[in-house]
Design an enzyme around this catalytic site. Structure first.
Site, PDB file in Angstrom:
ATOM      1  N   HIS A  15     -11.056  -2.108   4.228  1.00  0.00           N
ATOM      2  CA  HIS A  15     -10.815  -1.744   5.627  1.00  0.00           C
ATOM      3  C   HIS A  15     -11.456  -0.417   6.027  1.00  0.00           C
ATOM      4  O   HIS A  15     -11.302   0.007   7.169  1.00  0.00           O
ATOM      5  CB  HIS A  15      -9.305  -1.683   5.866  1.00  0.00           C
ATOM      6  CG  HIS A  15      -8.661  -0.585   5.069  1.00  0.00           C
ATOM      7  ND1 HIS A  15      -8.566  -0.613   3.700  1.00  0.00           N
ATOM      8  CD2 HIS A  15      -8.141   0.595   5.444  1.00  0.00           C
ATOM      9  CE1 HIS A  15      -8.003   0.484   3.275  1.00  0.00           C
ATOM     10  NE2 HIS A  15      -7.718   1.244   4.300  1.00  0.00           N
ATOM     11  N   ASP A  16     -12.101   0.262   5.096  1.00  0.00           N
ATOM     12  CA  ASP A  16     -12.727   1.552   5.412  1.00  0.00           C
ATOM     13  C   ASP A  16     -14.241   1.474   5.481  1.00  0.00           C
ATOM     14  O   ASP A  16     -14.902   2.420   5.914  1.00  0.00           O
ATOM     15  CB  ASP A  16     -12.389   2.593   4.325  1.00  0.00           C
ATOM     16  CG  ASP A  16     -10.948   3.054   4.381  1.00  0.00           C
ATOM     17  OD1 ASP A  16     -10.349   3.002   5.471  1.00  0.00           O
ATOM     18  OD2 ASP A  16     -10.432   3.468   3.327  1.00  0.00           O
ATOM     19  N   ASP A  70      -2.998   4.741  -2.278  1.00  0.00           N
ATOM     20  CA  ASP A  70      -3.977   5.302  -1.357  1.00  0.00           C
ATOM     21  C   ASP A  70      -4.460   6.665  -1.859  1.00  0.00           C
ATOM     22  O   ASP A  70      -3.656   7.480  -2.315  1.00  0.00           O
ATOM     23  CB  ASP A  70      -3.287   5.473   0.007  1.00  0.00           C
ATOM     24  CG  ASP A  70      -4.244   5.929   1.086  1.00  0.00           C
ATOM     25  OD1 ASP A  70      -5.147   5.159   1.428  1.00  0.00           O
ATOM     26  OD2 ASP A  70      -4.082   7.065   1.586  1.00  0.00           O
ATOM     27  N   GLU A  89      -6.898   3.822  -5.360  1.00  0.00           N
ATOM     28  CA  GLU A  89      -8.130   4.059  -4.618  1.00  0.00           C
ATOM     29  C   GLU A  89      -8.662   5.431  -5.021  1.00  0.00           C
ATOM     30  O   GLU A  89      -8.021   6.446  -4.772  1.00  0.00           O
ATOM     31  CB  GLU A  89      -7.864   4.035  -3.113  1.00  0.00           C
ATOM     32  CG  GLU A  89      -9.142   4.233  -2.318  1.00  0.00           C
ATOM     33  CD  GLU A  89      -8.943   4.892  -0.959  1.00  0.00           C
ATOM     34  OE1 GLU A  89      -9.819   4.755  -0.113  1.00  0.00           O
ATOM     35  OE2 GLU A  89      -7.916   5.562  -0.757  1.00  0.00           O
ATOM     36  N   ASP A 107       0.874  -1.173   0.000  1.00  0.00           N
ATOM     37  CA  ASP A 107       0.000   0.000   0.000  1.00  0.00           C
ATOM     38  C   ASP A 107       0.910   1.221   0.000  1.00  0.00           C
ATOM     39  O   ASP A 107       1.806   1.320   0.837  1.00  0.00           O
ATOM     40  CB  ASP A 107      -0.838  -0.022   1.292  1.00  0.00           C
ATOM     41  CG  ASP A 107      -2.179   0.637   1.129  1.00  0.00           C
ATOM     42  OD1 ASP A 107      -2.210   1.745   0.566  1.00  0.00           O
ATOM     43  OD2 ASP A 107      -3.186   0.065   1.577  1.00  0.00           O
TER      44      ASP A 107
HETATM   45  O1  ISL Z   1     -12.621   6.008   5.280  1.00  0.00           O
HETATM   46  C1  ISL Z   1     -13.352   6.700   4.609  1.00  0.00           C
HETATM   47  C2  ISL Z   1     -14.732   6.920   5.013  1.00  0.00           C
HETATM   48  O2  ISL Z   1     -14.991   6.188   6.188  1.00  0.00           O
HETATM   49  C3  ISL Z   1     -12.884   7.307   3.337  1.00  0.00           C
HETATM   50  O3  ISL Z   1     -13.341   8.584   3.180  1.00  0.00           O
HETATM   51  C4  ISL Z   1     -11.356   7.281   3.251  1.00  0.00           C
HETATM   52  O4  ISL Z   1     -10.857   8.304   4.032  1.00  0.00           O
HETATM   53  C5  ISL Z   1     -10.888   7.498   1.840  1.00  0.00           C
HETATM   54  O5  ISL Z   1     -11.365   6.427   1.113  1.00  0.00           O
HETATM   55  C6  ISL Z   1      -9.361   7.506   1.759  1.00  0.00           C
HETATM   56  O6  ISL Z   1      -8.898   6.340   2.394  1.00  0.00           O
HETATM   57  C7  ISL Z   1      -7.546   6.023   2.459  1.00  0.00           C
HETATM   58  O7  ISL Z   1      -6.765   7.067   2.988  1.00  0.00           O
HETATM   59  C8  ISL Z   1      -7.011   7.427   4.345  1.00  0.00           C
HETATM   60  C9  ISL Z   1      -7.015   6.216   5.282  1.00  0.00           C
HETATM   61  O8  ISL Z   1      -7.506   6.600   6.533  1.00  0.00           O
HETATM   62  C10 ISL Z   1      -7.866   5.100   4.742  1.00  0.00           C
HETATM   63  O9  ISL Z   1      -7.776   3.971   5.571  1.00  0.00           O
HETATM   64  C11 ISL Z   1      -7.364   4.802   3.350  1.00  0.00           C
HETATM   65  O10 ISL Z   1      -8.021   3.705   2.769  1.00  0.00           O
HETATM   66  C12 ISL Z   1      -5.912   8.375   4.715  1.00  0.00           C
HETATM   67  O11 ISL Z   1      -4.675   7.824   4.368  1.00  0.00           O
END
Ligand code: ISL
Length: 536
Positions: free
Chosen positions: A323-324, A201, A258, A100
């Site tokens: 995971h989100d 990310d 993403e 990642d």
């Molecule tokens: O997690 C979200 C909503 O609950 C999303 O808005 C998320 O913040 C967005 O998809 C970006 O996510 C990625 O970057 C973030 C991290 O917290 C997330 O885990 C990751 O998947 C910041 O690095």
């Protein structure tokens, strides 16, 4: 690149949240040695690649998505030696490894940011996004994804820095050529270490408006805005083209980006990051499907729209959980039928045209875990409880066995183990031929074996009316038909295609049963895959 070589188009990718996968040293947190120990399981599942959520050194304000050293592995996960061993061992079993990469921001404790913050004249000042403002008036109205202004006042140098996420995650300035070079060097380092690709990310945050214009408000929604100037800026495409150039020098490496949008899911935008299909991202996530209610018609429309936006030379991918987001099985609903729905969803994911992504625990039907307030670890959960419990419910420890802590650790797990682990676990499901786990295994094995499934065309015929999806997958004269009943009722389906058909896999029918037409009475929540093997 030839179709054969592009493993990432034809394989299945499995996301591991390393903190929660398997703990090898009893400290309650999953680690790299834990993943190495479980490679046998991953091989038995049949996945072609694993993507690890970040394992780089991090103070863990956002559980690894705040990196303080891109070249180091965080001690909680192990050492660089462990990481190299994981790559070696995984490769030995034919499993590729994706890292990642958090490119939009670092931790506020990264040495780059410490230098940048030390003075306005520091050579790394411009590696981050600094702007003038006054204490009570930030440079513009941009809001952080995690709430509040995206600007943080720095007392020491009397300027604001930008943080699109937590204030402990300052945004990098990709317009600065030295920063860009430092990032590309780091990417090359990991490619040289044998990493097979990356999950990028928050890729659509990478570049910000040069003039820092205010985002327009969303009428009636004071906490939302149209992210015109801080996301999805055109220059991101130039960076992705350069990145693709680097990946292509290595032949078979890939990047999946993403692309998160609000409202979630924006297929034309996500697909836009594939460029002409060959010159930007290899794959892009679109999260539309995760936000659809359990309804065959809505699913069909969402998939059709997504497929419709993929460029001619590009390739789709599909994902139901990560995971989100809340876990798929907890979203599908259905009460006592939820595991039946999960099988239908799995059959869809693994018979579609496009690379499937499976999130750890999805294959055994792990649900959102109930996390008591005192155990919440996710900063979003802490901030928004009780409105929103955060993302911990989808990150609970993998359920390996009915034993203590679900066999995840002999220590105290960093997040609670879900209460259902005595029934929902890998050990027990492995022994049950009708379990969700063994259904995933069969689907993955079938997908690997049958070219129409892993690379063929997609032609929908039953488009969700009456709750049923039916589609052909075809490749070089071979034809497979998939039929999925999203409802708890029997359904009569009739597709005019007289030929010799046999069942490859089904939730309700014996394998190899023959048919002479695509005429079935589907049982509730039936998922059946048939192959044409002759003319009548
Ligand atoms: O997690 C979200 C909503 O609950 C999303 O808005 C998320 O913040 C967005 O998809 C970006 O996510 C990625 O970057 C973030 C991290 O917290 C997330 O885990 C990751 O998947 C910041 O690095």
């Amino acid at each position: 690149m030839s179709g054969q070589a592009a493993w990432w188009k034809h394989g299945v990718i499995y996301q591991i949240y390393p903190r929660s996968f398997y703990d090898s040293n009893a400290d309650g947190t999953g680690d790299l040695r834990g993943i190495i120990l479980k490679l046998g399981y991953l091989a038995s599942l049949g996945v072609d690649a694993i993507w690890l959520s970040p394992v780089n050194r991090s103070p863990m304000y956002d559980f690894g998505y705040d990196i303080s050293d891109y070249y180091e592995i965080d001690p909680i996960f192990g050492t660089t030696g462990d990481f190299r061993e994981l790559i070696r061992e995984a490769h030995g079993r034919g499993i590729r490894v994706l890292m990642d990469l958090v490119l939009n921001h670092t931790s506020h404790l990264h040495s780059w940011f410490l230098s940048s913050r030390s003075s306005r004249s520091n050579p790394r000042r411009d590696w981050y996004v600094w702007r003038d403002g006054s204490r009570d008036r930030p440079p513009n109205n941009w809001r952080s994804v995690f709430g509040g202004s995206a600007w943080k006042w720095d007392d020491h140098t009397c300027q604001y820095y930008l943080h699109s996420f937590l204030e402990e995650q300052p945004d990098l300035n990709w317009r600065n050529p030295d920063l860009k070079k430092a990032m590309f060097d780091m990417i090359i380092h990991w490619l040289d270490c044998g990493v097979d690709g990356f999950r990028l990310d928050a890729i659509n945050w990478l570049i910000k408006d040069r003039r820092f214009r205010n985002n327009p408000a969303v009428p009636g929604a004071p906490f939302f805005q149209k992210h015109l100037y801080d996301r999805n800026r055109a220059e991101i495409h130039d960076i992705l083209k350069e990145l693709r150039g680097i990946l292509d020098r290595y032949g078979d490496r890939m990047a999946v980006g993403e692309v998160f949008t609000l409202p979630p899911g924006n297929p034309s935008l996500s697909a836009g990051y594939l460029g002409n299909g060959e010159d930007e991202l290899s794959l892009a996530f679109d999260f539309s499907l995760m936000y659809r209610p359990w309804d065959a018609r809505r699913y069909h429309r969402t998939i059709r729209r997504w497929m419709g936006h993929i460029p001619q030379k590009g390739w789709p991918c599909h994902v139901l959980s990560n995971h989100d987001q809340p876990r798929g099985i907890s979203r599908y609903g259905g009460g006592r039928d939820e595991r039946k729905r999960a099988k239908v969803a799995a059959a869809l994911l693994l018979t579609m045209r496009g690379t499937p992504f499976v999130y750890y625990g999805e294959e055994i039907g792990m649900k959102n875990c109930r996390v008591p307030r005192c155990d919440i670890r996710d900063p979003l959960g802490k901030r928004y409880w009780p409105l929103f419990a955060g993302r911990d419910p989808a990150r609970s420890p993998m359920q390996w066995s009915p034993g203590e802590n679900a066999g995840f650790t002999t220590g105290r797990p960093w997040l609670p183990v879900s209460a259902d682990y005595r029934e929902v676990n890998i050990e027990d499901e492995s022994l049950d031929p009708y379990s969700l786990l063994n259904f995933y295994r069969s689907l993955i094995a079938m997908r690997k074996k049958k070219a129409p499934l892993n690379r063929g065309s997609w032609k929908p015929v039953l488009k969700g009316h009456h709750g049923v999806l039916g589609y052909y997958r075809k490749h070089e004269g071979e034809t497979i038909f998939i039929v999925l009943n999203f409802t708890d009722k029997e359904k009569r389906v009739h597709v005019h295609d007289r030929a010799q058909w046999k069942v490859l896999l089904s939730t309700h029918r014996f394998v190899n049963t023959h048919f002479t037409s695509l005429e079935f009475t589907l049982l509730p929540y039936e998922a059946t895959v048939v192959e044409k093997f002759g003319k009548l």
